[in-house]
Motif scaffolding. Structure first.
Motif, short mmCIF file in Angstrom:
data_model
loop_
_atom_site.label_atom_id
_atom_site.label_comp_id
_atom_site.label_asym_id
_atom_site.label_seq_id
_atom_site.Cartn_x
_atom_site.Cartn_y
_atom_site.Cartn_z
N CYS A 1 14.13 46.62 67.67
CA CYS A 1 13.54 47.72 68.43
C CYS A 1 12.06 47.48 68.72
O CYS A 1 11.57 47.86 69.78
CB CYS A 1 13.75 49.04 67.69
N THR B 1 23.10 59.83 67.78
CA THR B 1 21.64 59.94 67.85
C THR B 1 21.06 58.90 68.80
O THR B 1 20.22 59.20 69.65
CB THR B 1 21.02 59.76 66.45
N ALA B 2 21.52 57.66 68.66
CA ALA B 2 21.04 56.60 69.55
C ALA B 2 21.45 56.86 70.99
O ALA B 2 20.67 56.62 71.93
CB ALA B 2 21.55 55.24 69.08
N LEU B 3 22.66 57.36 71.19
CA LEU B 3 23.15 57.61 72.55
C LEU B 3 22.37 58.74 73.22
O LEU B 3 21.92 58.58 74.37
CB LEU B 3 24.64 57.96 72.50
N SER C 1 19.41 59.89 72.43
CA SER C 1 18.01 59.47 72.60
C SER C 1 17.89 58.48 73.75
O SER C 1 16.88 58.47 74.46
CB SER C 1 17.47 58.86 71.31
N GLY C 2 18.89 57.65 73.95
CA GLY C 2 18.89 56.73 75.08
C GLY C 2 18.97 57.47 76.40
O GLY C 2 18.31 57.09 77.38
N ILE D 1 16.12 56.40 69.21
CA ILE D 1 17.03 55.27 69.36
C ILE D 1 16.92 54.35 68.16
O ILE D 1 17.93 53.89 67.61
CB ILE D 1 16.73 54.49 70.66
N THR D 2 15.71 54.09 67.72
CA THR D 2 15.50 53.21 66.57
C THR D 2 16.14 53.78 65.31
O THR D 2 16.82 53.05 64.58
CB THR D 2 13.99 53.00 66.34
N PHE E 1 12.35 56.79 72.11
CA PHE E 1 12.59 55.45 71.59
C PHE E 1 12.66 55.45 70.07
O PHE E 1 13.43 54.68 69.48
CB PHE E 1 11.50 54.48 72.07
N VAL F 1 20.02 53.55 65.66
CA VAL F 1 20.52 52.18 65.52
C VAL F 1 20.45 51.73 64.06
O VAL F 1 21.37 51.09 63.56
CB VAL F 1 19.73 51.22 66.44
#
Length: 124
Positions: free
Chosen positions: A96, A19-21, A23-24, A62-63, A59, A66
């Protein structure tokens, strides 16, 4: 006595990482599009806060990723679930939030001073 989870959340750890990857990657693409549109538009029409609104959803992803990754990682390494969430959530949210504030101020700085102001190689 040691605490060993019966079912370690390996799947949730992987889901948080992915998910973080992703979204990044979405944040990176959106940021590139925003920066490419700056020279073609008038400087008076551009508002830095409007570009931050476009970056908010990636973002937020990403939050969330993470936070999930950190909490599950702590749980895998032996923290009980409530404690892992109690430690992982504030750390990831605070980090974040600070990154979001830095990104906003950096966008305003680049918009006012231009991209040449970020050339760190010329300082050495």
């Amino acid at each position: 006595m040691y605490y060993y989870p019966l079912q370690p959340p390996y799947f949730l750890l992987l889901a948080g990482f992915l998910t973080a990857l992703t979204s990044g990657l979405a944040l990176s693409g959106t940021l590139k599009v925003i920066v490419q549109q700056w020279p073609s538009e008038n400087q008076e029409n551009i508002k830095p806060r409007s570009s931050l609104k476009q970056l908010f959803v990636p973002f937020l992803g990403i939050t969330a990723g993470v936070c999930l990754f950190l909490s599950c990682g702590l749980e895998i390494f032996g923290f009980p679930s409530p404690l892992a969430l109690g430690v992982g959530l504030p750390i990831s949210l605070l980090t974040c939030l600070l990154v979001w504030l830095q990104l906003g101020s950096l966008l305003v700085f680049v918009q006012r001073q231009g991209m040449r102001s970020l050339d760190l190689d010329s300082w050495s």
